[in-house]
Write a protein that holds these residues in place. Structure first.
Motif: not given
Lengths: 815, 842
Positions: A205, A222-223, A225, A229, A388, A391, A395, A417
């Protein structure tokens, strides 16, 4: 000699196409070759030197993880039992294996040429040895030159300077930070993207930061969509200067398996493409959404067939994104939202009837998008939101409303989702759909595609997992010459039922598929592949299909393999998976054993059992134990988990049991066996053997017996003769408690009852025993037909004195 | 030394080390530091140390309670209390000394302490004392009506007053001796059922009411484990019998409900032991009526030695001190403060300056208690104290020297401002809030990544000076992925709506409402209705898995209710101690967050102010900080209110409040007690002596020994206060009582000394290893510093002060003639680190 492969048409790359494709490094061919290159000769010698061969090759990793297209690089295929490697199988065109070299049991080095026009992104590879197929692993083609990180590079002072538009490959070991610096001009786009978890190696990650050298933060990701990760940043440089890019594990973890490809440059890195799909074959104008660096468009030629996820690589100023954005390709037209469409009165109106695809963006917080469409009474529709899955950060919550504004259907997370629902219009009129974000959020990259299609029949095929949390084992067909291999295939029928017919295109010469039709009431069955003794060793990627019929139309389903490449907490959850839609088939060298079922000449009767004989034909010198089990049990049939043909032995009897309601039918069954051969597990199957399930010849009922300890009594079983049988049949009373005996009896086809002499020991405890039954063995064609009849009989052992009269009366009545 | 590893530690003489310590006047024997500092606090008040000359006091005010009297029904009556307040703050119960008369006796009757109804009408009670007069209006209504005995209004209070429904008696969850009542009467309908329907004929006898078991047991006429609870002439007995005689009926649904009770007077300052003070209780009902509940309420004192209270509300003064008198009736609790000071104590306020509003409030209380504040501490003490409190570290040698050389009068204020601007200040408060928010990874629930992101989010909020109310609003309304919107972890760490409500009340309002989950709170106002209505704000928190298997997406559902444990009713969201809000198309959590952080909220700012105060002073105005309840009142409510008001006016910028605290003279007081305040622990008349909390202690040890720490997941050199994941293992921190972050309780952080800590400092690896690793002495010797300079440096490092002349002289003995001073100086260093002066903030 050129060690190359033809990847463009895998179906022709086998056997007959040998002159075109040199997939097999066959020593005999090498010897026949008129021109032998020194390298090739070396390889041949190497192969001869590696005389030991091993089945079940293991491919653990591919290094480096990728290369630049238009270049040729050396790639290592690392694992175990690779010493007889012959071929690198690639599922997609674009990679050419120029030669294989340095083959040991642990590594195979290959010279890989990436075509200048090869597709960017993920490639799926396997290693084939003369004796087997490896797991599937991934390799990546990128647009930029590749360089490896050099440690130490943990901070600004020892950061690696790299040129813009470079891909750095590296590893984030425990608590490691890798630092790179680049020079960028003011206003220039500075993009950095990590491929970490998408490399399919480990739960890595990554966290990415871009800073100025004075410590001022430009971006911290960080993450994302898009990459889950895997983070990316894309920003415009605030001024001329040197910028520091650092990658680490998000919790300061990391491991030797935490590989990454870090793309750094001025390339475009949009978050999302809009519209998120189009009609197959069309040229689609795509708008790329990039919050930091602006919006731009590309024209894209869509493939000629529908695709669930089609990767598009944004291009700008001659540079391409290193990884794709995702869209959905369908067989019908697009409808784009017309703003404003925030309420029912301003809903975007489509003139098209379903099937249609509505495309839009929930671009602001609290926004709703409305569409109006026309639907026919009684035509069931399926609504499927792709967000989702492509990507998108959205939602979605989907609502379908009738013309009066009443909600007639809604869904939030029907497809992960994403939303999915079915609705059958009660009348022919206009309807509305309303879309919003579950959390009421909205942004320019909250793209969605809502497909409204009449419900249709669908079919898909897969090979079920053979062991827990393992999506790779035996997900291919590997058949030794002159032998057989069986796999279970399951079919998922949606919106239809009925029988299925299997088909596999262009099987290699000498390979035969032995498969029955799949009955309507079952959704899995074994396919047995048989290779002729002279079948050429090699491999092929094939389409496995099944065809059913719905409303007189053919419904075709295709094999697909989903491979979970990265699993982690909790409970081996899937973090990253990939998929292929070809079945990899290989013919391998001869195996040291072969299995067959001694086909039973008698039926397996309902509520009966059978000992199926499995015979092993062993090559000289091979005496390892062989584990066998059924590939599949027909409905109502159960089998023992596993049986072993002992070391040096040639057969085993394998227990089958039929339930009382087992379907009476002649099935084809196969037994799969495996043994350790040359360090690996070699799986082979028997031939498909006929197994008939029939009704019992005799049924019966036990009359309840009351008896005292220390006494003897007569227990009567009333018999119903259903089918005549020849001779005498042995019948045995089962389910008796301890210290109670009853000698076996024999019956003929005329007997209407049988009476057992029951002796109860004086020390036998009182009690009621309700599980008495009879085992009946009828002989036919010299083979036993095992029945279990009269189940549920009762034997009551009563105290000696109490109810003596009752016992006496009961005994008298029976007499 | 026992337990040392010879391959990593140089041989040294434990004897020498001990003598070094003794030479410096330090106590190093095991466990000694636990109580040594407190020794000076063991002196008793010297009550007669002042001049025996009495100061003349004058009457400044007198009041009659209640201020107005409403009598309803033929039995309407009201107990009256008259209280005089004198110029020196002393109060006296003058109910019997004052002259009271009714202006029109036709309507009411006054018997000396009670006003009773006679006829409908209005009259006045005229109260006269020492030439002053005041008028209490008296209204009488329904004077001819004799109301039926009500089960809920009359009989249920009997069970409370007689102690029947206490937890140790029939109020136990399984009852007592086969009979169960709801604890403190939280379920009257259930109690009615159990009395009249359970085991029919056993407990009530309608034919002969006096023979009812419920009466006989209370009288002790039959075997009763609880003994005699009331006599035949008691009002309790009469009420029970009257109810039974009337058929033991339940009340109709329209029966008025108690809406609140009041206690009069609210406070008393009594002079001398055995002085009496009456208290009276008045109940307010939903129909607007009032009732004298003095005979039915239960009275409790939290300090019998100072103020003992009788069942009729009569308080008898005892020894010097402060007590809280609590009155309970039904689900309601109220309290009054009683201060007792010795008779004829001559006291003179030292006229010390007040630097701000904090000093004003503290001084006012000290004056009431006749306490004299300690003097202001010296610069070295202030420097060290402020560094530790504000930044969680010690000043460097250079910083110490610079501060001590600075002669500007505002240097203390500038120091506070400087420290407040430092990153270390934010780190310290991030850690404190991380403890309250339980930021800690848990297997398969809260993953390390979530814990880290949550911590980083909190750190960013603090570092960017986001006001506390904003942070709390973001936490309470946290939605979305807990990995992408880390504030949503507030709902990942605790998924149960009831626990969420409890945690929210405890963290942000300092209230422990857990009791009310099963019964009405015995020592506070909270009922089960309050509890479940408050929990209803969290009933619609939804969760679903996210893309990442470690991820949870928090959102608001449109359905979901919290049900009352007893009635099973779905509860409407109601603010704790507030109204029922109207919620339309809005997240319940958002409504709650708005109310909670509203300037009008009576709890939020007070709780934050108390929390901040406690950090700097070592003791809360309400102690413990998260146990706000009626029976645990603030020691100085005026101070708490003043700070809360300021915090609101500062828009919850708590740095400003900290500046106020650190700028007050109260914060700067010495720990040395004077003859008046040696026993005072509640009123901030002197500074407290506090052991450094685990993280700060480790950081200070690392700082003075020049040895950076390495914690998992943090870069080398990170401080212990920066540990993000409370699950990070560290023996030192655990031994010294760091918060486990498993609950929101303030008791998580333990600063009580124990034997393990002493042994670890003496024999454990931390101190010795760090001294060797850091090589502080070695590098100073290398730098050509003399032993004297090195000793001074070590003192400045550890104690933020140079050694005294006596300490220097004693240590010179060990260095005299010593050719290799390093081991000796290392021993000096070791001794300093083992000294109480190092381990404690003072």
């Amino acid at each position: 000699m050129v060690w190359n492969f033809c990847w463009s048409t895998p179906r022709f790359c086998f056997g007959a196409a040998r002159n075109v494709r040199r997939s097999s490094i066959d020593a005999r061919e090498v010897q026949r070759a008129k021109r032998v290159s020194p390298t090739g000769l070396f390889l041949v010698l190497l192969l001869f030197a590696a005389s030991a061969q091993a089945v079940a090759p293991n491919l653990a990793s591919i290094t480096p993880t990728g290369g630049q297209r238009g270049t040729e690089i050396e790639v290592g295929f690392n694992g175990d039992r690779l010493q007889d490697a012959e071929e690198i199988i690639c599922y997609e065109p674009g990679l050419q294996i120029v030669k294989l070299s340095l083959i040991t049991n642990k590594v195979v080095k290959a010279q890989v040429k990436l075509a200048p026009d090869c597709k960017l992104g993920e490639y799926h590879l396997r290693v084939r040895t003369t004796s087997g197929l490896s797991e599937l692993r991934t390799f990546f083609a990128g647009p930029f030159p590749v360089m490896a990180e050099t440690e130490p590079n943990n901070q600004l002072t020892n950061a690696q300077r790299i040129a813009l538009n470079t891909t750095v490959t590296g590893v984030v070991s425990s608590e490691d930070v890798d630092s790179f610096i680049v020079d960028v001009k003011k206003g220039q786009r500075l993009s950095a993207e990590v491929e970490g978890i998408r490399l399919g190696r480990a739960v890595f990650d990554a966290r990415l930061t871009v800073m100025e050298t004075n410590g001022a933060m430009i971006a911290d990701a960080d993450d994302t969509w898009l990459g889950m990760q895997d983070p990316f940043v894309s920003a415009l440089a605030p001024h001329d200067g040197t910028y520091l890019i650092q990658i680490r594990e998000s919790t300061y973890g990391g491991s030797d398996n935490s590989h990454y490809r870090l793309h750094i440059g001025t390339f475009p890195r949009p978050a999302m493409a809009y519209p998120a799909g189009g009609r197959m074959g069309d040229e689609l104008l795509v708008t790329y959404q990039s919050e930091a660096t602006g919006v731009f468009t590309n024209k894209i030629k869509l493939p000629e067939v529908p695709r669930d996820k089609f990767g598009v690589f944004a291009e700008l100023d001659g540079l391409s994104s290193p990884t794709p954005n995702w869209i959905h390709v369908s067989s019908f037209s697009n409808v784009l939202e017309r703003l404003p469409n925030n309420d029912r009165d301003r809903a975007t109106v489509t003139e098209l009837d379903p099937p249609l695809a509505l495309n839009g963006i929930i671009s602001k917080k609290g926004e709703e998008d409305w569409f109006r469409f026309h639907a026919l009474k009684g035509v069931a529709l399926e609504f499927n939101v792709y967000a989702r899955r492509l990507r998108s950060p959205l939602d979605p919550v989907l609502e379908v409303l009738d013309s009066k504004g009443q909600v007639v259907g809604s869904d939030d997370d029907g497809a992960g989702v994403d939303s999915v629902l079915k609705f059958t219009p009660p009348e022919t009129t206009n309807y509305f759909v309303r879309l919003r974000d579950t959390l009421g959020q909205g942004r320019p990259d909250f793209v969605y595609r809502l497909e409204i299609v009449p419900v249709k029949a669908q079919l898909s095929l897969k090979i079920p997992e053979v062991s827990r949390n393992d999506t790779q084992s035996r997900q291919f067909i590997s058949v030794p010459r002159g032998n057989r291999f069986a796999t279970l295939v399951s079919a998922k029928r949606v919106n239809f039922g009925g029988e299925l017919v299997f088909d596999i295109d262009a099987l290699p010469k000498g390979l035969t598929l032995l498969a029955e039709r799949m009955a309507a009431n079952i959704d899995s069955m074994p396919l047995v592949f048989e290779a002729a003794p002279d079948a050429p060793i090699g491999s092929r990627l094939l389409d496995l299909t099944a065809t059913g019929t719905n409303d007189n139309k053919a419904v075709i389903g295709k094999f697909r393999q989903d491979v979970e490449l990265v699993q982690g907490q909790p409970n081996n959850a899937n973090y990253y998976s990939t998929s292929v839609d070809k079945l990899c088939v290989a013919i391998t060298k001869e195996a040291p054993y072969k299995l067959r079922i001694v086909e039973p000449q008698v039926p397996l009767v309902q509520a009966g059992s059978m000992r199926l004989e499995v015979v092993a034909e062993r090559s000289a010198g091979f005496d390892a134990p062989i584990e066998v089990n059924m590939v599949w049990n027909p409905p109502g049939i159960s089998s023992q988990s596993e049986a072993t043909i002992p070391k040096g032995s040639t057969n085993v009897f394998y227990q089958l049991n039929a339930g009382g309601g087992a379907e009476t039918k002649a099935w084809k069954v196969a037994v799969l066996g495996h043994a350790t051969v040359e360090g690996g597990e070699l799986y082979l199957s028997t031939q498909p053997a006929k197994l008939e399930v029939a009704t019992p010849f005799v049924t019966g009922k036990i009359e309840t017996l009351w008896i005292q300890p220390g006494k003897t009594g007569k227990l009567t079983v009333n018999l119903q003769q259903a089918k005549p049988f020849e001779g005498k049949a042995k019948i045995q009373l089962g389910g008796l408690p301890e210290k109670v005996t009853a000698p076996d009896r024999e019956i003929t086809k005329q007997d209407q009852e049988v009476v057992f002499d029951v002796t109860v020991d004086a020390k036998c405890a009182n009690g009621s025993h309700k599980n008495l039954f009879c085992s009946l063995e009828i002989k036919q064609n010299g083979q036993p037909i095992q029945h279990t009849i009269a189940s549920g009989g009762i034997l009551r052992i009563v105290p000696p004195k109490k109810d003596e009269t009752k016992v006496a009366v009961a005994t008298q009545e029976k007499k | 030394m026992a337990g040392k590893s010879s391959n990593v530690q140089k041989p040294r003489s434990s004897e020498r080390k001990y003598h070094c310590a003794r030479a410096m006047g330090l106590r190093v024997e095991l466990g000694s530091f636990s109580g040594a500092w407190i020794l000076v606090l063991t002196a008793f008040f010297l009550l007669t140390s002042c001049s025996p000359k009495e100061t003349k006091r004058t009457l400044s005010d007198f009041k009659c309670f209640p201020p107005e009297i409403h009598l309803a029904g033929a039995a309407g009556r009201q107990t009256v209390v008259v209280q005089a307040t004198y110029s020196d703050g002393i109060t006296r119960d003058i109910t019997y000394d004052a002259r009271c008369r009714l202006t029109d006796p036709r309507f009411a009757h006054f018997d000396g302490t009670n006003v009773a109804a006679r006829a409908n009408g209005r009259t006045d009670l005229i109260v006269s004392f020492e030439g002053r007069t005041l008028t209490v209006p008296v209204t009488v209504t329904n004077a001819t009506t004799v109301p039926n005995v009500s089960f809920k209004l009359d009989v249920m209070p009997v069970f409370m007053k007689a102690g029947c429904n206490q937890g140790s008696c029939h109020g136990a969850s399984k009852g007592k001796d086969g009979f169960r009542l709801s604890l403190f009467g939280f379920d009257p309908d259930g109690d009615y059922y159990r009395l009249t329907r359970d085991q029919i004929g056993r407990r009530v006898n309608l034919a002969i009411p006096e023979e009812s078991l419920i009466v006989q047991k209370g009288l002790g006429a039959v075997q009763h484990t609880g003994g005699v609870r009331f006599g035949t002439n008691s009002e309790l007995h009469k009420t029970l019998v009257a109810w039974l005689s009337a058929g033991a009926t339940n009340d109709p649904p329209t029966i008025p409900k108690v809406t609140g009770i009041e206690i009069f007077p609210k406070a008393a300052v009594l002079e001398g032991s055995n002085v009496l003070q009456h208290f009276t209780i008045r109940g307010n009902y939903s129909d607007g009526s009032q009732r004298d509940l003095t005979r039915l309420a239960v009275f409790l004192s939290n300090n019998d030695a100072t103020a003992r209270v009788a069942g009729d509300g009569l308080v008898t003064a005892g020894q010097r001190g402060e007590a809280f008198i609590q009155a309970r009736f039904g689900e309601f609790n109220v309290g009054a403060q009683v201060i007792v000071i010795p008779k004829n104590l001559v006291y003179r306020w030292p006229d010390v300056p007040s630097l701000n509003y904090i000093d004003d409030a503290v001084y006012a209380k000290l004056k009431k208690l006749r306490l004299t504040p300690s003097p202001v501490c010296d610069d070295t003490t202030f420097l060290r104290r402020t560094y530790i409190d504000v930044a969680g570290k010690l000043p460097s040698v250079d910083e110490t020297k610079k501060f001590l050389q600075d002669e500007a009068p505002d240097k203390r204020g500038r120091l506070v401002d400087d420290l407040l601007a430092r990153k270390e200040f934010a780190d310290l408060w991030v850690m404190k809030f991380a403890e309250l928010l339980q930021i800690r990874s848990r297997d398969n629930v809260v993953y390390p990544k979530a814990a880290l992101l949550y911590f980083e989010w909190l750190r960013d909020q603090m570092a960017t000076n986001v006001p506390l109310d904003h942070i709390v609003r973001d936490l309470l309304t946290g939605s979305g992925s807990n990995l992408k919107s880390p504030a949503a972890n507030y709902y990942q760490i605790e998924p149960d709506p009831l626990k969420m409500a409890e945690n929210t009340a405890q963290i942000f309002m300092g209230m422990r409402v857990q009791c009310a989950q099963c019964h009405n709170h015995p020592f506070d106002r909270w009922t089960m209705n309050d509890y479940y209505s408050f929990a209803a704000f969290f009933a619609q928190v939804g969760r679903k898995p996210g893309d990442d298997p470690r991820e949870t997406v928090v959102f608001d559902r449109t359905s979901g209710e919290v049900k009352h444990l007893v009635t099973g009713a779905a509860m409407t969201p109601k603010f704790l101690g507030g109204e029922v809000p109207e919620i339309k198309n809005e997240s319940r959590r958002a409504v709650l967050a708005r109310w909670l952080t509203s300037p009008d909220n009576p709890y939020f700012a007070r709780n934050l102010a108390n929390m901040i105060w406690t950090h700097f002073i070592g003791r809360g105005i309400i102690e413990p900080v998260d146990d706000v309840r009626i029976s645990n009142p603030a020691s100085n409510p005026e101070l708490l209110d003043a700070m809360a008001t300021r915090l609101v006016s500062y828009k919850y910028d708590f740095k400003k409040l900290i500046r106020d605290i650190c700028s007050s003279r109260t914060y700067q007081l010495s720990t040395r007690a004077n003859e008046t305040n040696a026993q005072d622990e509640r009123n901030f008349s002197k500074a407290g002596i506090r052991r450094l909390r685990a993280e700060v202690l480790l950081d200070c040890v690392s700082q003075v020994t020049d040895t950076p720490n390495k914690f998992p997941g943090l870069p080398r050199g990170a401080r212990a206060v920066q540990i993000a994941d409370g699950n990070t293992a560290n023996y030192f921190l655990t031994t010294f009582g760091r918060a486990t972050r498993t609950t929101v309780c303030s008791c998580e952080v333990k600063i009580d000394p124990n034997l393990s800590q002493a042994l670890h400092l003496l024999n454990g690896v931390t101190i010795q290893k760090k001294i060797e690793e850091g090589g502080v002495v070695k590098s100073m010797i290398k730098g050509k510093q003399t032993p004297g300079q090195i000793i001074e440096n070590l003192y400045l490092r550890c104690f933020s002060r140079p050694p005294t002349k006596e300490e220097t002289t004693r240590l010179e003995v060990f260095l005299k003639g010593c050719t290799e001073p390093e081991p000796v100086l290392d021993d000096v260093f070791w001794s300093l680190l083992n000294a109480k002066e190092f381990v404690f903030n003072h």
